[in-house]
Design a protein around this motif. Structure first.
Motif, mmCIF file in Angstrom:
data_model
loop_
_atom_site.group_PDB
_atom_site.id
_atom_site.type_symbol
_atom_site.label_atom_id
_atom_site.label_comp_id
_atom_site.label_asym_id
_atom_site.label_seq_id
_atom_site.Cartn_x
_atom_site.Cartn_y
_atom_site.Cartn_z
ATOM 1 N N HIS A 35 6.873 7.108 1.039
ATOM 2 C CA HIS A 35 6.152 7.279 2.296
ATOM 3 C C HIS A 35 5.106 6.181 2.473
ATOM 4 N N HIS A 36 4.976 5.706 3.673
ATOM 5 C CA HIS A 36 3.929 4.770 4.060
ATOM 6 C C HIS A 36 3.792 4.835 5.572
ATOM 7 N N PHE A 37 2.647 4.381 6.078
ATOM 8 C CA PHE A 37 2.350 4.549 7.488
ATOM 9 C C PHE A 37 1.990 3.239 8.154
ATOM 10 N N PHE A 38 2.492 3.068 9.367
ATOM 11 C CA PHE A 38 2.039 2.028 10.276
ATOM 12 C C PHE A 38 1.245 2.758 11.355
ATOM 13 N N ILE A 39 -0.023 2.432 11.465
ATOM 14 C CA ILE A 39 -0.887 3.107 12.437
ATOM 15 C C ILE A 39 -1.454 2.048 13.383
ATOM 16 N N THR A 40 -1.085 2.149 14.653
ATOM 17 C CA THR A 40 -1.602 1.242 15.671
ATOM 18 C C THR A 40 -2.688 1.980 16.433
ATOM 19 N N PHE A 41 -3.827 1.300 16.614
ATOM 20 C CA PHE A 41 -4.944 1.953 17.287
ATOM 21 C C PHE A 41 -5.659 0.977 18.210
ATOM 22 N N VAL A 65 -1.397 -0.871 7.806
ATOM 23 C CA VAL A 65 -0.368 -0.282 6.955
ATOM 24 C C VAL A 65 -1.054 0.415 5.792
ATOM 25 N N MET A 66 -0.729 1.680 5.601
ATOM 26 C CA MET A 66 -1.203 2.419 4.430
ATOM 27 C C MET A 66 0.013 2.604 3.524
ATOM 28 N N GLN A 67 0.038 1.824 2.434
ATOM 29 C CA GLN A 67 1.195 1.889 1.557
ATOM 30 C C GLN A 67 0.783 1.742 0.100
ATOM 31 N N HIS A 68 0.734 0.542 -0.414
ATOM 32 C CA HIS A 68 0.507 0.327 -1.844
ATOM 33 C C HIS A 68 -0.948 0.488 -2.252
ATOM 34 N N TRP A 69 -1.863 -0.050 -1.426
ATOM 35 C CA TRP A 69 -3.256 0.015 -1.803
ATOM 36 C C TRP A 69 -4.113 0.433 -0.621
ATOM 37 N N PHE A 70 -4.824 1.513 -0.793
ATOM 38 C CA PHE A 70 -5.865 1.940 0.138
ATOM 39 C C PHE A 70 -6.831 2.759 -0.694
ATOM 40 N N ASP A 71 -8.052 2.871 -0.199
ATOM 41 C CA ASP A 71 -9.082 3.539 -0.986
ATOM 42 C C ASP A 71 -10.003 4.318 -0.055
ATOM 43 N N ASN A 72 -10.705 5.259 -0.635
ATOM 44 C CA ASN A 72 -11.747 6.013 0.073
ATOM 45 C C ASN A 72 -11.250 6.696 1.346
ATOM 46 N N LEU A 73 -10.045 7.256 1.314
ATOM 47 C CA LEU A 73 -9.522 7.966 2.488
ATOM 48 C C LEU A 73 -10.271 9.287 2.648
ATOM 49 N N THR A 74 -10.969 9.414 3.747
ATOM 50 C CA THR A 74 -11.635 10.672 4.079
ATOM 51 C C THR A 74 -11.209 11.075 5.486
ATOM 52 N N VAL A 75 -10.938 12.346 5.645
ATOM 53 C CA VAL A 75 -10.400 12.874 6.893
ATOM 54 C C VAL A 75 -11.387 13.901 7.436
ATOM 55 N N GLY A 79 -11.390 12.068 13.172
ATOM 56 C CA GLY A 79 -10.723 10.838 12.773
ATOM 57 C C GLY A 79 -10.690 10.702 11.265
ATOM 58 N N PHE A 80 -10.423 9.488 10.807
ATOM 59 C CA PHE A 80 -10.367 9.266 9.363
ATOM 60 C C PHE A 80 -10.972 7.908 9.029
ATOM 61 N N ALA A 81 -11.488 7.830 7.811
ATOM 62 C CA ALA A 81 -12.031 6.578 7.288
ATOM 63 C C ALA A 81 -11.161 6.165 6.112
ATOM 64 N N VAL A 82 -10.966 4.868 5.979
ATOM 65 C CA VAL A 82 -10.167 4.344 4.878
ATOM 66 C C VAL A 82 -10.594 2.899 4.629
ATOM 67 N N THR A 83 -10.506 2.481 3.383
ATOM 68 C CA THR A 83 -10.734 1.086 3.043
ATOM 69 C C THR A 83 -9.379 0.451 2.793
ATOM 70 N N LEU A 84 -9.109 -0.651 3.522
ATOM 71 C CA LEU A 84 -7.844 -1.375 3.382
ATOM 72 C C LEU A 84 -8.145 -2.810 2.981
ATOM 73 N N ASN A 85 -7.150 -3.455 2.400
ATOM 74 C CA ASN A 85 -7.291 -4.817 1.912
ATOM 75 C C ASN A 85 -6.752 -5.805 2.948
ATOM 76 N N PHE A 86 -7.601 -6.727 3.397
ATOM 77 C CA PHE A 86 -7.208 -7.763 4.347
ATOM 78 C C PHE A 86 -7.377 -9.111 3.657
#
Length: 157
Positions: A35-41, A65-75, A79-86
């Motif tokens: 499972h992984h997500f593509f989220i357009t906002f 994209v939320m797939q291999h690496w994401f951190d600090n997901l809070t719901v 809404g939701f908060a997440v740290t992603l790698n750019f």
């Protein structure tokens, strides 16, 4: 004044509730299998929180994209908060459910798309008040058709 059921908003609310439930499960238990997500906002939504350089680079919308690496997901409820790698630069984001335009999990061919009142799907027209129809409605009878069914197949691979 007559009361009407706003099916469009009820459906969007239910779909956002589904996203909230899925993300809460991921926050609690991790991302299962493939499972992984593509989220357009909408990056211009007033409650979206993201780094200035990201909003400058993506002034209208952004897909994450939320797939291999994401951190600090809070719901939360809104809404939701997440740290992603750019590009090796972790960035915190806050995305309200109201800002989401599409939510896709390609691993199971699942997708949701939120249409705003401004963007009607091609080939569709706004529903009008029957009282506003012209008096020559009989001439337009042949133009009328049964209700359209929207298929989610267009979101599948």
């Amino acid at each position: 004044m007559s009361r009407e059921i706003d099916y469009g908003n009820l459906m969007h609310s239910a779909m956002r509730g589904l996203i909230r439930t899925v993300l809460q499960d991921i926050s609690d238990n991790g991302l299962p299998g493939n499972h992984h997500f593509f989220i357009t906002f909408d990056t211009a939504h007033p409650d979206v929180e993201l780094a200035d350089w990201l909003s400058d680079r993506y002034p209208g919308e952004m897909t994450v994209v939320m797939q291999h690496w994401f951190d600090n997901l809070t719901v939360d409820e809104d809404g939701f908060a997440v740290t992603l790698n750019f590009g090796d630069s972790p960035e915190p984001l806050y995305i309200p459910y109201d800002a989401i335009r599409t939510f896709v999990d390609p691993s199971v061919e699942f997708g949701l798309r939120f249409e705003s009142a401004d963007e009607e799907p091609e080939g569709y027209s706004a529903v009008t008040d029957p009282a506003e129809e012209p008096d020559d409605a009989e001439e337009h009878e042949e133009d009328k058709k049964d209700a359209d069914v929207v298929s989610l197949d267009s979101f599948r691979k």
